[in-house]
Enzyme design. Structure first.
Site, PDB file in Angstrom:
ATOM      1  N   GLY A  12      76.988  46.694 -24.464  1.00 58.41           N
ATOM      2  CA  GLY A  12      75.784  45.668 -24.157  1.00 58.41           C
ATOM      3  C   GLY A  12      76.299  44.412 -24.675  1.00 58.41           C
ATOM      4  CB  SER A  13      79.124  42.425 -26.022  1.00 52.33           C
ATOM      5  OG  SER A  13      80.045  42.641 -25.241  1.00 52.33           O
ATOM      6  CE  LYS A  58      76.011  60.776 -10.469  1.00 54.32           C
ATOM      7  NZ  LYS A  58      76.146  61.774  -9.427  1.00 54.32           N
ATOM      8  CB  ILE A  87      73.714  50.618  -7.262  1.00 55.44           C
ATOM      9  CG1 ILE A  87      74.083  50.055  -8.441  1.00 55.44           C
ATOM     10  CG2 ILE A  87      72.289  50.186  -6.890  1.00 55.44           C
ATOM     11  CD1 ILE A  87      73.119  50.251  -9.857  1.00 55.44           C
ATOM     12  CG  ASN A 101      79.195  45.066 -11.143  1.00 53.41           C
ATOM     13  OD1 ASN A 101      78.502  45.515 -12.093  1.00 53.41           O
ATOM     14  ND2 ASN A 101      80.209  45.722 -10.767  1.00 53.41           N
ATOM     15  CG  HIS A 103      85.230  45.061 -11.387  1.00 48.70           C
ATOM     16  ND1 HIS A 103      85.106  46.307 -11.793  1.00 48.70           N
ATOM     17  CD2 HIS A 103      86.340  44.738 -11.475  1.00 48.70           C
ATOM     18  CE1 HIS A 103      85.861  46.808 -11.756  1.00 48.70           C
ATOM     19  NE2 HIS A 103      87.070  46.046 -11.514  1.00 48.70           N
ATOM     20  CG  ASP A 144      83.789  47.754  -8.127  1.00 47.19           C
ATOM     21  OD1 ASP A 144      82.785  47.222  -9.033  1.00 47.19           O
ATOM     22  OD2 ASP A 144      84.699  48.313  -9.004  1.00 47.19           O
ATOM     23  CD  GLU A 173      83.146  40.812 -18.868  1.00 49.92           C
ATOM     24  OE1 GLU A 173      83.363  41.717 -18.003  1.00 49.92           O
ATOM     25  OE2 GLU A 173      82.886  41.408 -20.026  1.00 49.92           O
TER      26      GLU A 173
HETATM   27  C1  GAR Z   1      82.266  44.410 -19.355  1.00 50.17           C
HETATM   28  O1  GAR Z   1      83.805  44.079 -19.562  1.00 50.17           O
HETATM   29  C2  GAR Z   1      82.164  44.423 -17.727  1.00 50.17           C
HETATM   30  O2  GAR Z   1      82.836  43.643 -17.109  1.00 50.17           O
HETATM   31  C3  GAR Z   1      82.915  45.961 -17.820  1.00 50.17           C
HETATM   32  O3  GAR Z   1      82.269  46.983 -18.472  1.00 50.17           O
HETATM   33  C4  GAR Z   1      82.417  46.060 -19.919  1.00 50.17           C
HETATM   34  C5  GAR Z   1      80.973  46.207 -20.687  1.00 50.17           C
HETATM   35  O4  GAR Z   1      80.923  45.473 -21.655  1.00 50.17           O
HETATM   36  N1  GAR Z   1      82.007  46.549 -16.208  1.00 50.17           N
HETATM   37  C6  GAR Z   1      82.808  47.353 -15.633  1.00 50.17           C
HETATM   38  O5  GAR Z   1      83.938  47.767 -15.807  1.00 50.17           O
HETATM   39  C7  GAR Z   1      82.172  47.807 -14.264  1.00 50.17           C
HETATM   40  N2  GAR Z   1      83.223  48.224 -13.395  1.00 50.17           N
HETATM   41  P1  GAR Z   1      79.619  45.119 -22.588  1.00 50.17           P
HETATM   42  O6  GAR Z   1      78.996  46.812 -22.713  1.00 50.17           O
HETATM   43  O7  GAR Z   1      80.098  44.888 -24.011  1.00 50.17           O
HETATM   44  O8  GAR Z   1      78.916  44.159 -21.980  1.00 50.17           O
END
Ligand code: GAR
EC number: 2.1.2.2
Length: 185
Positions: A12-13, A58, A87, A101, A103, A144, A173
């Site tokens: 969750g960063s 789920k 989803i 989303n 990615h 995606d 991000e």
């Molecule tokens: C992020 O890098 C996000 O882009 C990726 O998971 C990570 C979560 O990091 N998402 C995917 O791969 C979706 N297909 P976080 O929990 O530290 O935010």
């Protein structure tokens, strides 16, 4: 002020950056965090920001219970920040063009089922690609494949490990995701 929910499965960063951003923006407010993992660290981050959170499995996602929960909370925009379940249609129909989303690669490369988190960065590393990046897109019924709203690239050096690539992508991000969300609210 638009009410935002975040769905996340892991650390969750990104969710934290978004909560921080909308703690200071008049345009939106994170009102709910949902996770399909009871031990996801994103739930701790939600507590820190005093944002209500809930967990679900789920089948609760697929049956429409999660959709109902978001609607009851008055949610108007849904952000997927490292959310790993598909989803379901009921959620997409309830929030048409309102689910976003992120990615961690330049779609359409390195997308699709099973491509998430470190798996993406490992695939980029073993392909020898000289760049990676982020893709922020609307969510439709295919993994995606929804409309791309924003992409940013970063150089991958031959000496970069998958962890180094992950770190570079995370920086992108944090820099862009909240602003892109805000532009769509
Ligand atoms: C992020 O890098 C996000 O882009 C990726 O998971 C990570 C979560 O990091 N998402 C995917 O791969 C979706 N297909 P976080 O929990 O530290 O935010």
């Amino acid at each position: 002020m638009k009410k935002i929910a975040i769905l996340a499965s892991g650390s969750g960063s990104n969710a934290e950056e978004i909560m921080k951003h909308f703690g200071q923006s008049p345009k939106g407010k994170v009102v709910l965090i949902g996770s399909n993992k009871k031990d996801a660290f994103v739930l701790e981050r939600a507590k820190k920001f005093k944002v209500p959170s809930f967990t679900f499995n789920k089948s609760e996602l697929e049956s429409g219970e999660v959709t109902q929960k978001l609607q009851e909370a008055g949610v108007e925009f849904v952000v997927l920040a490292g959310f790993l379940l598909k989803i379901p249609d009921n959620l997409i129909r309830a929030f048409p063009n309102k689910i976003l989303n992120i990615h961690p690669a330049l779609l359409p490369k390195y997308g699709g089922k099973g491509m998430y988190g470190m798996k993406v960065h490992e695939a980029v590393k073993s392909s020898g690609d000289t760049e990676s990046g982020i893709t922020i897109h609307l969510v439709n019924e295919h993994y995606d494949e929804g409309k791309i709203i924003f992409q940013a690239a970063v150089q991958v050096e031959p000496s970069d490990s998958p962890e180094d690539i992950a770190q570079k992508v995370h920086q992108l991000e944090y820099k862009y995701f909240s602003n892109v969300i805000e532009s769509l609210l």
